[in-house]
Design an enzyme around this catalytic site. Structure first.
Site, PDB file in Angstrom:
ATOM      1  N   HIS A  34       0.927  -1.217   0.011  1.00  0.00           N
ATOM      2  CA  HIS A  34       0.100   0.130   0.059  1.00  0.00           C
ATOM      3  C   HIS A  34       0.821   1.355   0.005  1.00  0.00           C
ATOM      4  O   HIS A  34       0.826   1.813   0.759  1.00  0.00           O
ATOM      5  CB  HIS A  34      -1.192   0.028   1.067  1.00  0.00           C
ATOM      6  CG  HIS A  34      -0.970  -0.422   2.516  1.00  0.00           C
ATOM      7  ND1 HIS A  34       0.117   0.360   3.203  1.00  0.00           N
ATOM      8  CD2 HIS A  34      -1.214  -1.301   3.188  1.00  0.00           C
ATOM      9  CE1 HIS A  34       0.019  -0.076   4.506  1.00  0.00           C
ATOM     10  NE2 HIS A  34      -0.811  -1.179   4.222  1.00  0.00           N
ATOM     11  N   HIS A  88      -4.442 -10.306  13.900  1.00  0.00           N
ATOM     12  CA  HIS A  88      -4.779  -9.073  13.184  1.00  0.00           C
ATOM     13  C   HIS A  88      -5.849  -9.195  11.973  1.00  0.00           C
ATOM     14  O   HIS A  88      -5.612 -10.124  11.199  1.00  0.00           O
ATOM     15  CB  HIS A  88      -3.488  -8.395  13.001  1.00  0.00           C
ATOM     16  CG  HIS A  88      -3.368  -7.406  12.114  1.00  0.00           C
ATOM     17  ND1 HIS A  88      -4.405  -6.221  12.176  1.00  0.00           N
ATOM     18  CD2 HIS A  88      -2.307  -6.596  11.283  1.00  0.00           C
ATOM     19  CE1 HIS A  88      -4.111  -5.094  11.594  1.00  0.00           C
ATOM     20  NE2 HIS A  88      -2.843  -5.464  11.146  1.00  0.00           N
ATOM     21  N   GLU A  90      -6.078  -7.291   9.087  1.00  0.00           N
ATOM     22  CA  GLU A  90      -5.523  -6.964   7.863  1.00  0.00           C
ATOM     23  C   GLU A  90      -5.393  -7.976   7.018  1.00  0.00           C
ATOM     24  O   GLU A  90      -4.854  -9.120   7.338  1.00  0.00           O
ATOM     25  CB  GLU A  90      -4.234  -5.973   7.839  1.00  0.00           C
ATOM     26  CG  GLU A  90      -4.079  -5.428   6.702  1.00  0.00           C
ATOM     27  CD  GLU A  90      -2.945  -4.133   6.851  1.00  0.00           C
ATOM     28  OE1 GLU A  90      -2.299  -4.176   7.668  1.00  0.00           O
ATOM     29  OE2 GLU A  90      -2.985  -3.373   5.642  1.00  0.00           O
ATOM     30  N   ASP A  92      -3.362  -9.211   4.849  1.00  0.00           N
ATOM     31  CA  ASP A  92      -2.151 -10.173   4.675  1.00  0.00           C
ATOM     32  C   ASP A  92      -2.003 -10.995   5.775  1.00  0.00           C
ATOM     33  O   ASP A  92      -0.981 -11.891   5.472  1.00  0.00           O
ATOM     34  CB  ASP A  92      -0.882  -9.210   4.612  1.00  0.00           C
ATOM     35  CG  ASP A  92      -0.984  -8.060   5.672  1.00  0.00           C
ATOM     36  OD1 ASP A  92      -2.125  -7.877   6.356  1.00  0.00           O
ATOM     37  OD2 ASP A  92      -0.052  -7.528   6.214  1.00  0.00           O
ATOM     38  N   HIS A 153      -1.253  -3.096  14.403  1.00  0.00           N
ATOM     39  CA  HIS A 153      -1.319  -1.766  13.448  1.00  0.00           C
ATOM     40  C   HIS A 153      -2.719  -1.114  13.202  1.00  0.00           C
ATOM     41  O   HIS A 153      -2.896  -0.132  12.844  1.00  0.00           O
ATOM     42  CB  HIS A 153      -0.549  -2.330  11.953  1.00  0.00           C
ATOM     43  CG  HIS A 153      -0.915  -1.625  10.908  1.00  0.00           C
ATOM     44  ND1 HIS A 153      -1.004  -2.212   9.725  1.00  0.00           N
ATOM     45  CD2 HIS A 153      -0.662  -0.434  10.577  1.00  0.00           C
ATOM     46  CE1 HIS A 153      -1.069  -1.150   8.610  1.00  0.00           C
ATOM     47  NE2 HIS A 153      -0.870   0.022   9.285  1.00  0.00           N
ATOM     48  N   ASP A 172       2.119  -7.397  13.769  1.00  0.00           N
ATOM     49  CA  ASP A 172       2.912  -6.466  12.934  1.00  0.00           C
ATOM     50  C   ASP A 172       4.026  -5.832  13.603  1.00  0.00           C
ATOM     51  O   ASP A 172       4.848  -5.288  12.920  1.00  0.00           O
ATOM     52  CB  ASP A 172       1.885  -5.488  12.420  1.00  0.00           C
ATOM     53  CG  ASP A 172       0.993  -5.662  11.092  1.00  0.00           C
ATOM     54  OD1 ASP A 172       1.417  -6.673  10.404  1.00  0.00           O
ATOM     55  OD2 ASP A 172       0.215  -4.918  10.851  1.00  0.00           O
ATOM     56  N   TYR A 200       9.969  -0.372   8.027  1.00  0.00           N
ATOM     57  CA  TYR A 200       8.687  -0.656   8.151  1.00  0.00           C
ATOM     58  C   TYR A 200       8.386   0.302   9.235  1.00  0.00           C
ATOM     59  O   TYR A 200       7.226   0.701   9.119  1.00  0.00           O
ATOM     60  CB  TYR A 200       8.791  -2.016   8.664  1.00  0.00           C
ATOM     61  CG  TYR A 200       7.720  -2.544   9.261  1.00  0.00           C
ATOM     62  CD1 TYR A 200       7.206  -3.681   8.394  1.00  0.00           C
ATOM     63  CD2 TYR A 200       7.397  -2.677  10.368  1.00  0.00           C
ATOM     64  CE1 TYR A 200       6.005  -4.735   8.789  1.00  0.00           C
ATOM     65  CE2 TYR A 200       6.233  -3.386  10.812  1.00  0.00           C
ATOM     66  CZ  TYR A 200       5.660  -4.387  10.027  1.00  0.00           C
ATOM     67  OH  TYR A 200       4.521  -5.106  10.610  1.00  0.00           O
ATOM     68  N   HIS A 233       5.598 -10.470  10.188  1.00  0.00           N
ATOM     69  CA  HIS A 233       6.448 -10.148   8.919  1.00  0.00           C
ATOM     70  C   HIS A 233       8.009 -10.066   9.150  1.00  0.00           C
ATOM     71  O   HIS A 233       8.340  -9.714  10.196  1.00  0.00           O
ATOM     72  CB  HIS A 233       6.234  -8.832   8.423  1.00  0.00           C
ATOM     73  CG  HIS A 233       4.881  -8.527   7.982  1.00  0.00           C
ATOM     74  ND1 HIS A 233       4.417  -9.062   6.645  1.00  0.00           N
ATOM     75  CD2 HIS A 233       3.890  -7.646   8.497  1.00  0.00           C
ATOM     76  CE1 HIS A 233       3.028  -8.589   6.612  1.00  0.00           C
ATOM     77  NE2 HIS A 233       2.655  -7.788   7.582  1.00  0.00           N
TER      78      HIS A 233
HETATM   79 FE1  FEO Z   1      -1.296  -4.684   9.453  1.00  0.00          FE
HETATM   80 FE2  FEO Z   1       0.724  -6.646   8.159  1.00  0.00          FE
HETATM   81  O1  FEO Z   1      -0.931  -5.994   8.395  1.00  0.00           O
END
Ligand code: FEO
Length: 404
Positions: A34, A88, A90, A92, A153, A172, A200, A233
């Site tokens: 994004h 989370h 999101e 991903d 996040h 995250d 990041y 991640h």
């Molecule tokens: Fe806020 Fe890796 O997603």
């Protein structure tokens, strides 16, 4: 002839602790997250805890579902999974949930209390239960404790902590976008990992620094033993846990070094000439300088450079009574990320109307920067007086930084 290294494969699950495995996916080719350039790719980390009961911590981005499932199947029959814990929402991390639920409906989905509203919208009809701070899930020899960490996040975010292994699944938090073959911090080049951890933070978390500070304090107050941090991640921290915790303390408190990021775009190199003069003068005062021309440097790399910098000087010529588009783009991005505590100044060339410097000054003030005024405007091509003014601006900025 038998291949003696056949037991080692990039497709395999990786054991973190006895009975706890990484079963996520590596996205070697991701180059945009994004609006943030991910030059080294990314990973979506999901983890499997095999105890008397079995828990899957998070899933992966939907296209990588088969990759995750392959790693799980190597260890257990996925129909034996009791809990899918979604730290989370999101996509991903949650994107494979509907696929997983379709294939393995026996797993009870558990997520943070703040995720309820979003979960129903993303995955209508998928049943779930919520947890809040203090709740725990008994797996047998282990428990999973929930710690709500809103805005790391998204509002829904939670950490999952396994006290028996001193293992924090930090979602995250403490992540990095980097695709690597090694899964642990002692298997990869730390310089690359720390650079990506900072990039990041700068591009995803800067504006959330006060909340991150609260979360770090919360973890400290609870005196959690942390032997390993497994984020959603990038690499897993086991040798450098204190390094990343200290980096987050530094980043969320806005600690800076004597460095200025000089960023500009240019039409006929007049603004570029000013940028170079300002950089040279700052450097002569002992200030470290990063000189970045937009177009050659992406906005997300500018944010990474700015993370620990004390100041920023931003330049654009005036075009159509406005900014060059790449400068406007950067300011729009910065308006969201709100890097705090920077001393800034604006500069730029113009031909007749000359709005760019005032526009940059106003935008930087809106972001909350301490802006030196007036900014520097140079008519057409900089002459000796303009160069002297550029040096004066740099002198003022250097003095402010050196006296901080
Ligand atoms: Fe806020 Fe890796 O997603």
């Amino acid at each position: 002839m038998q291949n003696k290294t056949a037991h080692r494969s990039l497709d395999m699950a990786v054991e973190l602790k006895k009975g706890i495995y990484w079963v996520g996916a590596v996205d070697w080719n991701l180059r945009d997250f994004h609006g943030y350039v991910t030059g080294r790719g990314a990973t979506y980390n999901s983890y499997l805890i095999v105890d008397e009961k079995i828990a899957l911590i998070d899933t992966v981005k939907a296209p990588f579902y088969p990759e995750m499932l392959g790693r799980i199947r190597e260890l257990i029959d996925p129909s034996k999974i009791n809990f899918l814990i979604s730290n989370h929402l999101e996509p991903d991390h949650s994107g494979s949930i509907p696929l997983f639920v379709h294939d393995f409906p026996q797993a009870k989905i558990i997520t943070g209390a703040m995720a309820a509203k979003g979960f129903k919208k993303y995955y209508p009809g998928v049943p779930f239960e919520t947890v809040k701070t203090g709740d725990s899930i008994d797996l047998g020899a282990r428990t999973i404790q929930c710690i709500e960490t809103p805005m790391i996040h998204w509002p829904d975010s939670i950490f999952s902590y396994v006290p028996e292994d001193a293992l924090l699944f930090s979602m995250d938090g403490f992540g990095q976008h980097i695709a690597t073959a090694g899964r642990f911090d002692d298997q990869v080049t730390m310089h690359d990992v720390m650079f990506e951890a900072g990039k990041y933070y700068a591009n995803l978390l800067t504006h959330l620094s006060p909340l991150i500070s609260t979360t770090l304090n919360k973890v400290t107050e609870q005196n959690l033993a942390i032997d390993m941090i497994a984020p959603s991640h990038g690499i897993i921290w086991r040798k450098h846990v204190q390094t990343i915790l200290e980096a987050y303390r530094r980043w969320c408190s806005g600690t800076t070094t004597k460095r200025v990021v000089v960023v500009y775009d240019t039409m006929w190199k007049s603004t570029e000439k000013l940028a170079r003069e300002i950089s040279e003068r700052l450097y002569s005062h002992g200030i470290e300088v990063s000189l970045m021309k937009l177009g050659e440097h992406h906005r997300s790399d500018v944010m990474a450079a700015l993370l620990e910098a004390a100041g920023m000087v931003l330049g654009s010529p005036t075009m159509h009574r406005n900014l060059l588009p790449r400068v406007a783009d950067l300011l729009c991005y910065m308006r969201g990320l709100k890097p705090a505590g920077k001393i800034c100044a604006a500069f730029g060339s113009y031909g007749w109307s000359g709005e760019s410097v005032d526009l940059i000054t106003a935008a930087l003030k809106e972001i909350g920067a301490d802006v030196i005024e007036p900014g520097l405007k140079a008519l057409y091509a900089p002459d000796a007086a303009d160069i002297a003014a550029a040096c004066d601006l740099a002198d003022t900025l250097a003095e402010r930084i050196n006296n901080r």
